[in-house]
Scaffold this active site. Structure first.
Site, PDB file in Angstrom:
ATOM      1  N   LYS A 119     -10.510  -3.616  11.997  1.00  0.00           N
ATOM      2  CA  LYS A 119      -9.344  -3.143  12.763  1.00  0.00           C
ATOM      3  C   LYS A 119      -9.221  -3.883  14.095  1.00  0.00           C
ATOM      4  CE  LYS A 119      -7.339  -0.367   9.996  1.00  0.00           C
ATOM      5  NZ  LYS A 119      -6.019  -0.713   9.446  1.00  0.00           N
ATOM      6  N   ASP A 150       2.487  -1.770  -4.448  1.00  0.00           N
ATOM      7  CA  ASP A 150       1.094  -1.317  -4.444  1.00  0.00           C
ATOM      8  C   ASP A 150       0.370  -2.080  -5.549  1.00  0.00           C
ATOM      9  OD1 ASP A 150      -0.196   1.550  -3.113  1.00  0.00           O
ATOM     10  OD2 ASP A 150      -1.369   0.479  -4.607  1.00  0.00           O
ATOM     11  N   ILE A 151      -0.926  -1.985  -5.559  1.00  0.00           N
ATOM     12  CA  ILE A 151      -1.711  -2.715  -6.564  1.00  0.00           C
ATOM     13  C   ILE A 151      -1.696  -1.994  -7.908  1.00  0.00           C
ATOM     14  CG2 ILE A 151      -3.964  -1.674  -6.036  1.00  0.00           C
ATOM     15  CD1 ILE A 151      -5.086  -4.610  -6.292  1.00  0.00           C
ATOM     16  N   ARG A 152      -1.239  -0.730  -7.890  1.00  0.00           N
ATOM     17  CA  ARG A 152      -1.251   0.032  -9.142  1.00  0.00           C
ATOM     18  C   ARG A 152       0.050   0.800  -9.296  1.00  0.00           C
ATOM     19  NH1 ARG A 152      -3.275   5.444  -7.058  1.00  0.00           N
ATOM     20  NH2 ARG A 152      -2.961   5.015  -4.878  1.00  0.00           N
ATOM     21  N   GLY A 167       0.820  -1.223   0.000  1.00  0.00           N
ATOM     22  CA  GLY A 167       0.000   0.000   0.000  1.00  0.00           C
ATOM     23  C   GLY A 167       0.844   1.258   0.000  1.00  0.00           C
ATOM     24  N   LEU A 194       1.506   3.563  -2.087  1.00  0.00           N
ATOM     25  CA  LEU A 194       1.079   4.811  -2.727  1.00  0.00           C
ATOM     26  C   LEU A 194      -0.006   5.519  -1.917  1.00  0.00           C
ATOM     27  CD1 LEU A 194       1.026   3.834  -6.512  1.00  0.00           C
ATOM     28  CD2 LEU A 194       2.880   4.809  -5.155  1.00  0.00           C
ATOM     29  N   GLY A 195      -0.369   4.967  -0.776  1.00  0.00           N
ATOM     30  CA  GLY A 195      -1.374   5.581   0.088  1.00  0.00           C
ATOM     31  C   GLY A 195      -0.804   6.728   0.901  1.00  0.00           C
ATOM     32  N   GLN A 196      -1.661   7.288   1.752  1.00  0.00           N
ATOM     33  CA  GLN A 196      -1.281   8.492   2.510  1.00  0.00           C
ATOM     34  C   GLN A 196      -0.081   8.224   3.414  1.00  0.00           C
ATOM     35  OE1 GLN A 196      -3.923   9.768   5.591  1.00  0.00           O
ATOM     36  NE2 GLN A 196      -3.288  11.899   5.500  1.00  0.00           N
ATOM     37  N   TYR A 226     -15.133  -0.925   9.031  1.00  0.00           N
ATOM     38  CA  TYR A 226     -13.712  -0.586   9.205  1.00  0.00           C
ATOM     39  C   TYR A 226     -13.251  -0.973  10.612  1.00  0.00           C
ATOM     40  CZ  TYR A 226      -9.618   2.572   9.386  1.00  0.00           C
ATOM     41  OH  TYR A 226      -8.371   3.116   9.512  1.00  0.00           O
TER      42      TYR A 226
HETATM   43  N1  SER Z   1      -8.333   8.324   9.416  1.00  0.00           N
HETATM   44  C1  SER Z   1      -9.038   7.079   9.453  1.00  0.00           C
HETATM   45  C2  SER Z   1     -10.398   7.203   8.893  1.00  0.00           C
HETATM   46  O1  SER Z   1     -10.976   8.249   9.063  1.00  0.00           O
HETATM   47  C3  SER Z   1      -9.126   6.577  10.869  1.00  0.00           C
HETATM   48  O2  SER Z   1      -8.251   5.557  11.052  1.00  0.00           O
HETATM   49  O3  SER Z   1     -10.890   6.271   8.349  1.00  0.00           O
END
Ligand code: SER
Length: 327
Positions: A146, A34-36, A8, A10-12, A142
């Protein structure tokens, strides 16, 4: 950590973590995946990069073997607001990717990090100064992934001896890469709009407190935790961490110290507001301070100044920050 595989990337978080770790551990020793592929992306151009779908266990195992890594940093996941819309994909990706990554770590005896979140808490959790060890009954998909992920990582540690470590990240604020569909994203968007239009319409309502952290502190926290002496860690998955807790009016007030004409109004999104309401107002991070010297540097005003200065360069919008009296 000597040779590190990151998913991952390329993510934040990944896009900044990879660049920082390449400075510390050497460019060739941080394998970004990354996947892309995104043409011209600095993470891809600056060192080893491979396409990797985290749902593909064999490909992941072969990648880790090919580069003979000793550490696995697994970041690929859907964030909260997107996960509420794509529940099946969120489960498949967040849990399927994680169990694949943990199996690779077990097979190759790798050190392991994956982030948890304030989203692992729910409405039954004490909301103020949320303790390290407390009720975790999240009401979002989510959050379910987690909290299950935290348990899975602890399971691989106690059952198989995999050196798993993690933090519960608050909302992360950064100027380099946009977050991909989280509830806390308003606290990133607001800086872009403050520079572009001097006005922001918040999708999170007035008085909604959430924990937040500036990205340099988040990157520093990952590296510090991964380098910590395991003998000092009483907890594993995952440590509460935070640098500040604020509600929309407070971040707006901080921006007004630099852009006095900045205005904010509200158009609350019921989905993301509902998610935010189920999360804590503020975390107690004392276990992280005690067990591995967590030490964030940025408070709200210092972060605001740095965000506005860097975004003004990125967006080409002139902005001159005056010195803060309190900074
Ligand atoms: N920043 C995240 C979200 O808002 C929280 O882990 O999904």
């Amino acid at each position: 950590m000597k040779k590190i595989l990151v998913t991952g990337c390329l993510g934040q978080i990944g896009s900044e973590l990879v660049m920082r770790m390449r400075e510390i551990y050497g460019t060739e020793n941080v394998i970004a995946t990354d996947i892309r592929r995104v043409d011209g992306n600095i993470v891809i151009e600056s060192g080893p990069f491979e396409i990797l779908d985290v749902m593909d266990y064999e490909a992941m195992l072969n990648m880790a073997k090919k580069y003979q890594v000793d550490t696995f940093i697994h970041l690929a996941a859907l964030l909260s607001a997107v996960a509420e819309k794509k529940t099946k994909l969120a489960w498949d990706l967040n849990m399927g990717g994680l169990v694949n990554a943990l199996e690779v770590a077990r097979e190759l005896k790798l050190k392991f990090f994956t982030p948890s979140s304030i989203g692992s808490f729910g409405p039954g959790t004490p909301q103020d100064l949320t303790p390290q060890d407390t009720i975790q009954r999240p009401t979002t998909m989510y959050g379910v992934t987690k909290v299950a992920g935290e348990l899975l990582c602890d399971y691989y540690f106690t059952k198989f001896g995999v050196d798993t470590r993690g933090v519960r990240f608050p909302g992360l604020i950064s100027y380099k890469t946009l977050p991909g569909g989280g509830t806390t994203d308003y606290a990133v968007d607001i800086y872009y709009e403050a520079l572009k239009n001097k006005k922001y319409t918040s999708f999170i309502g007035k008085g909604t407190y959430m924990d937040m952290m500036y990205m340099p502190d988040a990157i520093d926290a990952i590296i510090k935790l991964m380098e910590a002496d395991p003998a000092k860690l009483k907890h594993r998955n995952a440590f509460n961490i935070t640098a500040m807790s604020f509600e929309p009016e407070q971040i707006a007030a901080s921006i007004r110290k630099f852009i006095p004409e900045f205005e904010m109004d509200y158009d609350v999104d019921p989905v993301r507001q509902g998610i935010a309401n189920s999360w804590p107002n503020s975390l107690d991070a004392s276990a992280a301070y005690q067990e591995w010297d967590f030490n964030p540097q940025y408070d709200l005003d210092r972060m605001t100044k740095d965000m506005l200065e860097n975004l003004s360069k990125k967006l080409g919008i002139p902005f001159k920050a005056k010195e803060l009296v309190s900074a």
